[in-house]
Every structure is written in C-alpha cells, then in structure tokens.
Motif scaffolding. Structure first.
Motif, PDB file in Angstrom:
ATOM      1  N   ALA A   1      38.704  36.437  43.497  1.00 37.15           N
ATOM      2  CA  ALA A   1      39.921  35.654  43.453  1.00 37.15           C
ATOM      3  C   ALA A   1      39.218  34.570  43.317  1.00 37.15           C
ATOM      4  CB  ALA A   1      40.013  35.595  45.075  1.00 37.15           C
ATOM      5  N   LEU A   2      37.487  34.149  43.897  1.00 34.42           N
ATOM      6  CA  LEU A   2      37.169  33.018  43.343  1.00 34.42           C
ATOM      7  C   LEU A   2      37.094  32.798  41.966  1.00 34.42           C
ATOM      8  CD1 LEU A   2      36.022  30.265  45.041  1.00 34.42           C
ATOM      9  CD2 LEU A   2      33.815  31.718  45.481  1.00 34.42           C
ATOM     10  N   ALA A   3      36.155  33.688  41.560  1.00 35.10           N
ATOM     11  CA  ALA A   3      35.821  33.848  40.611  1.00 35.10           C
ATOM     12  C   ALA A   3      37.064  32.862  39.163  1.00 35.10           C
ATOM     13  CB  ALA A   3      34.919  34.296  39.926  1.00 35.10           C
ATOM     14  N   ALA A   4      37.997  34.050  39.676  1.00 36.05           N
ATOM     15  CA  ALA A   4      39.020  33.685  38.270  1.00 36.05           C
ATOM     16  C   ALA A   4      39.490  32.347  38.821  1.00 36.05           C
ATOM     17  CB  ALA A   4      40.121  34.276  39.099  1.00 36.05           C
ATOM     18  N   SER A   5      39.846  31.659  39.988  1.00 40.75           N
ATOM     19  CA  SER A   5      40.536  30.463  40.568  1.00 40.75           C
ATOM     20  C   SER A   5      39.842  29.795  40.086  1.00 40.75           C
ATOM     21  CB  SER A   5      40.263  30.483  41.655  1.00 40.75           C
ATOM     22  OG  SER A   5      39.286  30.614  42.938  1.00 40.75           O
ATOM     23  N   GLU A   6      38.652  28.943  39.763  1.00 39.85           N
ATOM     24  CA  GLU A   6      37.154  28.484  39.275  1.00 39.85           C
ATOM     25  C   GLU A   6      38.017  29.091  37.908  1.00 39.85           C
ATOM     26  OE1 GLU A   6      36.373  25.635  40.839  1.00 39.85           O
ATOM     27  OE2 GLU A   6      37.681  26.677  42.241  1.00 39.85           O
ATOM     28  N   GLY A   7      38.124  30.243  36.666  1.00 36.72           N
ATOM     29  CA  GLY A   7      37.644  29.591  35.881  1.00 36.72           C
ATOM     30  C   GLY A   7      36.727  30.390  35.173  1.00 36.72           C
TER      31      GLY A   7
ATOM     32  N   ARG B   1      43.861  35.680  50.422  1.00 37.70           N
ATOM     33  CA  ARG B   1      44.918  35.324  52.180  1.00 37.70           C
ATOM     34  C   ARG B   1      46.273  34.687  52.055  1.00 37.70           C
ATOM     35  NH1 ARG B   1      42.140  30.153  54.165  1.00 37.70           N
ATOM     36  NH2 ARG B   1      41.802  29.297  51.750  1.00 37.70           N
ATOM     37  N   PHE B   2      46.883  34.760  50.409  1.00 36.65           N
ATOM     38  CA  PHE B   2      47.741  33.562  49.905  1.00 36.65           C
ATOM     39  C   PHE B   2      48.737  34.725  48.788  1.00 36.65           C
ATOM     40  CE2 PHE B   2      44.670  30.012  50.371  1.00 36.65           C
ATOM     41  CZ  PHE B   2      45.510  29.397  50.613  1.00 36.65           C
ATOM     42  N   ASN B   3      48.318  36.054  49.507  1.00 42.20           N
ATOM     43  CA  ASN B   3      48.936  36.764  48.567  1.00 42.20           C
ATOM     44  C   ASN B   3      49.246  37.191  47.240  1.00 42.20           C
ATOM     45  OD1 ASN B   3      49.995  39.577  48.992  1.00 42.20           O
ATOM     46  ND2 ASN B   3      52.749  39.303  49.043  1.00 42.20           N
ATOM     47  N   ARG B   4      48.008  36.088  46.561  1.00 37.17           N
ATOM     48  CA  ARG B   4      47.760  36.230  45.172  1.00 37.17           C
ATOM     49  C   ARG B   4      46.870  37.121  44.480  1.00 37.17           C
ATOM     50  NH1 ARG B   4      48.570  29.564  45.343  1.00 37.17           N
ATOM     51  NH2 ARG B   4      47.388  29.820  46.109  1.00 37.17           N
ATOM     52  N   THR B   5      46.868  37.775  43.453  1.00 36.04           N
ATOM     53  CA  THR B   5      45.902  38.438  42.756  1.00 36.04           C
ATOM     54  C   THR B   5      45.035  37.312  42.534  1.00 36.04           C
ATOM     55  OG1 THR B   5      47.468  39.063  40.690  1.00 36.04           O
ATOM     56  CG2 THR B   5      47.289  40.090  42.557  1.00 36.04           C
ATOM     57  N   PRO B   6      43.258  37.806  41.423  1.00 32.16           N
ATOM     58  CA  PRO B   6      42.591  37.174  40.846  1.00 32.16           C
ATOM     59  C   PRO B   6      43.443  36.686  39.275  1.00 32.16           C
ATOM     60  CG  PRO B   6      41.303  38.801  41.608  1.00 32.16           C
ATOM     61  CD  PRO B   6      42.952  38.772  41.951  1.00 32.16           C
TER      62      PRO B   6
ATOM     63  N   VAL C   1      43.486  36.368  30.268  1.00 32.66           N
ATOM     64  CA  VAL C   1      43.338  37.435  29.397  1.00 32.66           C
ATOM     65  C   VAL C   1      42.499  38.990  29.791  1.00 32.66           C
ATOM     66  CG1 VAL C   1      42.658  38.402  27.028  1.00 32.66           C
ATOM     67  CG2 VAL C   1      43.956  35.955  27.214  1.00 32.66           C
ATOM     68  N   LEU C   2      41.308  38.166  30.325  1.00 33.49           N
ATOM     69  CA  LEU C   2      39.990  39.478  30.820  1.00 33.49           C
ATOM     70  C   LEU C   2      40.473  40.172  31.501  1.00 33.49           C
ATOM     71  CD1 LEU C   2      37.291  40.298  31.028  1.00 33.49           C
ATOM     72  CD2 LEU C   2      36.680  38.611  32.370  1.00 33.49           C
ATOM     73  N   LEU C   3      41.486  39.867  32.284  1.00 31.96           N
ATOM     74  CA  LEU C   3      42.045  40.486  34.122  1.00 31.96           C
ATOM     75  C   LEU C   3      43.212  41.223  33.443  1.00 31.96           C
ATOM     76  CD1 LEU C   3      41.744  37.778  36.554  1.00 31.96           C
ATOM     77  CD2 LEU C   3      39.940  39.014  36.734  1.00 31.96           C
TER      78      LEU C   3
END
Length: 86
Positions: free
Chosen positions: A30-36, A56-61, A75-77
């Motif tokens: 999640a952290l890696a995705a949110s930071e690109g 914790r925000f009920n979001r996926t990567p 696109v990777l995910l």
C-alpha cells in the motif's frame, strides 16, 4: 521490526517478510503504491506480497496508486490481479 536476509534491489534496503502485514496501516505494498514506487511494488509482488491487502482507509494498493496518479504502478497492480473496493 526484524530485518530479513533479503533486500529490495530497487532501494537496497533490508526487509522482513513481504507478505501481508498484520497491521494494514503499515502494509508495504500500500505504501509503495501510494508513493508510486514502481520497482518496489514490482519486487514486493515477486516476493508474494498481497496485491489486494486493504489499508486502514479501506483502500487497496490499486486505489492508492490511482489516487496518487501513479499510472505505471496501477497498470502493474492490475496485471497482478489488483482490484478496487466498490
């Protein structure tokens, strides 16, 4: 946090088990995705990290990547089976 023998080649930072973290707010993918962080996300997926762990925000990567405008990571995910929670 206990360091493992593996290190992420993108950052050369030693890491522990990349599988889903019992504390979703600190989940690596999640952290890696949110930071690109494409190379980190790619490496985490190769190590078996969950592509659909919910934070914790009920979001996926995938949602984190899209919210941050990180198209390449999104696109990777998606290619790895990433989903959105609707």
């Amino acid at each position: 946090f206990v360091l493992g023998a593996a290190a992420c080649p993108a950052t050369r930072v030693p890491t522990s088990d990349p599988s889903p973290d019992p504390n979703p707010s600190s989940h690596s993918q999640a952290l890696a995705a949110s930071e690109g962080a494409f190379l980190v996300s790619e490496w985490l997926l190769a190590q078996g990290a969950s592509v659909n762990a919910v934070d914790r925000f009920n979001r996926t990567p995938l949602e984190d990547a899209l919210r941050g405008g990180h198209r390449e990571v999104a696109v990777l995910l998606l290619g790895a089976g990433g989903k959105l929670i609707v």
